[in-house]
Design a protein around this motif. Structure first.
Motif, short mmCIF file in Angstrom:
data_model
loop_
_atom_site.label_atom_id
_atom_site.label_comp_id
_atom_site.label_asym_id
_atom_site.label_seq_id
_atom_site.Cartn_x
_atom_site.Cartn_y
_atom_site.Cartn_z
N ASP A 145 0.86 -1.19 0.00
CA ASP A 145 0.00 0.00 0.00
C ASP A 145 0.89 1.24 0.00
O ASP A 145 1.48 1.59 1.03
CB ASP A 145 -0.89 0.01 1.24
CG ASP A 145 -1.76 1.27 1.33
OD1 ASP A 145 -1.79 2.04 0.34
OD2 ASP A 145 -2.39 1.48 2.38
N PRO A 146 1.03 1.92 -1.14
CA PRO A 146 1.90 3.10 -1.21
C PRO A 146 1.53 4.21 -0.24
O PRO A 146 2.34 5.09 0.03
CB PRO A 146 1.74 3.57 -2.66
CG PRO A 146 1.31 2.35 -3.42
CD PRO A 146 0.45 1.57 -2.46
N ILE B 277 2.75 5.94 8.91
CA ILE B 277 3.87 5.75 9.83
C ILE B 277 3.48 4.74 10.91
O ILE B 277 4.29 3.90 11.30
CB ILE B 277 4.27 7.09 10.47
CG1 ILE B 277 4.94 7.99 9.43
CG2 ILE B 277 5.18 6.88 11.66
CD1 ILE B 277 6.29 7.51 8.96
N ALA B 278 2.25 4.83 11.39
CA ALA B 278 1.79 3.89 12.42
C ALA B 278 1.82 2.46 11.89
O ALA B 278 2.23 1.53 12.61
CB ALA B 278 0.37 4.26 12.87
N ASP B 279 1.38 2.26 10.65
CA ASP B 279 1.42 0.92 10.05
C ASP B 279 2.85 0.40 9.98
O ASP B 279 3.12 -0.77 10.30
CB ASP B 279 0.85 0.96 8.62
CG ASP B 279 -0.63 1.29 8.58
OD1 ASP B 279 -1.33 1.00 9.58
OD2 ASP B 279 -1.09 1.83 7.56
N ILE B 280 3.77 1.25 9.55
CA ILE B 280 5.16 0.84 9.37
C ILE B 280 5.81 0.56 10.72
O ILE B 280 6.53 -0.44 10.88
CB ILE B 280 5.93 1.92 8.59
CG1 ILE B 280 5.38 2.02 7.16
CG2 ILE B 280 7.43 1.63 8.57
CD1 ILE B 280 5.88 3.22 6.38
N GLY C 214 5.13 -0.59 -5.40
CA GLY C 214 4.40 0.27 -4.47
C GLY C 214 5.30 1.29 -3.80
O GLY C 214 4.92 2.45 -3.63
N ALA C 215 6.50 0.86 -3.44
CA ALA C 215 7.46 1.78 -2.82
C ALA C 215 7.87 2.85 -3.82
O ALA C 215 8.07 4.02 -3.46
CB ALA C 215 8.68 1.02 -2.32
N LEU C 216 7.99 2.48 -5.09
CA LEU C 216 8.31 3.45 -6.13
C LEU C 216 7.20 4.48 -6.26
O LEU C 216 7.46 5.68 -6.38
CB LEU C 216 8.54 2.74 -7.46
CG LEU C 216 8.70 3.62 -8.70
CD1 LEU C 216 9.91 4.55 -8.54
CD2 LEU C 216 8.84 2.78 -9.96
N ALA C 217 5.95 4.01 -6.24
CA ALA C 217 4.82 4.93 -6.33
C ALA C 217 4.81 5.91 -5.16
O ALA C 217 4.55 7.10 -5.33
CB ALA C 217 3.51 4.14 -6.37
N ALA C 218 5.12 5.41 -3.96
CA ALA C 218 5.18 6.28 -2.78
C ALA C 218 6.32 7.30 -2.94
O ALA C 218 6.16 8.48 -2.62
CB ALA C 218 5.39 5.45 -1.52
N GLY D 54 4.28 2.02 -13.87
CA GLY D 54 3.10 2.88 -13.82
C GLY D 54 1.94 2.34 -14.63
O GLY D 54 0.78 2.45 -14.22
N GLU D 55 2.24 1.75 -15.78
CA GLU D 55 1.18 1.18 -16.62
C GLU D 55 0.50 -0.01 -15.94
O GLU D 55 -0.72 -0.19 -16.06
CB GLU D 55 1.75 0.76 -17.97
CG GLU D 55 2.11 1.92 -18.89
CD GLU D 55 0.89 2.75 -19.24
OE1 GLU D 55 0.03 2.26 -20.00
OE2 GLU D 55 0.79 3.88 -18.73
N ILE D 56 1.27 -0.80 -15.23
CA ILE D 56 0.69 -1.93 -14.50
C ILE D 56 -0.20 -1.41 -13.37
O ILE D 56 -1.32 -1.89 -13.18
CB ILE D 56 1.80 -2.85 -13.95
CG1 ILE D 56 2.45 -3.61 -15.10
CG2 ILE D 56 1.25 -3.82 -12.91
CD1 ILE D 56 3.67 -4.39 -14.70
N THR D 57 0.28 -0.42 -12.64
CA THR D 57 -0.52 0.16 -11.56
C THR D 57 -1.83 0.73 -12.09
O THR D 57 -2.88 0.62 -11.45
CB THR D 57 0.28 1.26 -10.84
OG1 THR D 57 1.47 0.68 -10.28
CG2 THR D 57 -0.53 1.89 -9.73
#
Length: 211
Positions: free
Chosen positions: A44-45, A49-52, A118-122, A178-181
């Motif tokens: 989940d991009p 912070i709480a989740d991490i 996902g990390a790239l998107a974030a 990006g196209e896959i996302t």
């Protein structure tokens, strides 16, 4: 008989012993936080912070002690992922026909890009394109070396700057993510599409790119 260690010496020794332990704990916490950040952001991009912190098994105060803001955490996590990826890519065989070597490099690079999509998107939202590009210095130097070898062998075009061809590799790889996302490209098709696109772009004018 010689006197035993003074109280101040004993206190200093205990303090010295504690310092490496604290440093080791800090290193473990940082590694756990970065691993958790990549795992959470890949799913989940927009992970919080709480989740991490929860995934890392630390409190938010501890996390903020190492990374004062979400953008700093994402920057560190993305750099951590790129460093790990670079070690994996070191094992890719880039000898022989430069075109076949390019295919192997694309396949291995894509597995990593897809894993951390996902990390790239974030990172794209938090850091901006220049900072993301800066993280890719070492991986892109590998691409540049391969392209230069292909140019010398006459199988890659020489009418365009190598820096532009390297940028194309980077752009197409990230564009596929990006196209896959966006749902416009299927994940299993990505390596074939990327390879065909780059080989067509790198083939000297007038020649037919290999299939």
């Amino acid at each position: 008989m010689p006197d035993g260690p003074s109280a101040s010496t004993r206190t200093s020794s205990r303090g010295s012993a504690r310092t490496p332990a604290k440093r080791a704990d800090a290193r473990r916490n940082i590694a756990a936080i970065l691993d958790a950040a990549l795992d959470c952001l890949s799913r989940d991009p927009q992970a919080s912070i709480a989740d991490i912190a929860a995934a890392a098994g630390v409190g938010r105060i501890t996390l903020y002690g190492h990374f004062p803001s979400r953008s700093e955490l994402i920057d560190a996590a993305f750099g951590y992922a790129v460093e790990a990826a670079d070690q994996v890519l070191d094992a890719v065989d880039l000898s022989g026909d430069p075109r076949q070597a390019l295919g192997r490099l694309i396949a291995s690079s894509w597995q990593i890009v897809d894993r951390y999509r996902g990390a790239l998107a974030a990172a794209e939202r938090e850091l901006g394109p220049e900072r993301i590009r800066a993280h890719h210095g070492q991986p892109m130097s590998r691409v540049e070396t391969l392209l230069e070898r292909g140019r010398q062998a006459g199988v890659f075009r020489t009418d365009l700057p190598t820096t532009w061809l390297v940028a194309l590799f980077y752009t197409v790889m990230h564009g596929a993510a990006g196209e896959i996302t966006a749902g416009r490209l299927a994940t299993p098709d990505a390596p074939r599409v990327i390879t065909a696109t780059l080989l067509a772009a790198y083939t000297p004018p007038g020649e037919v790119s290999p299939r």
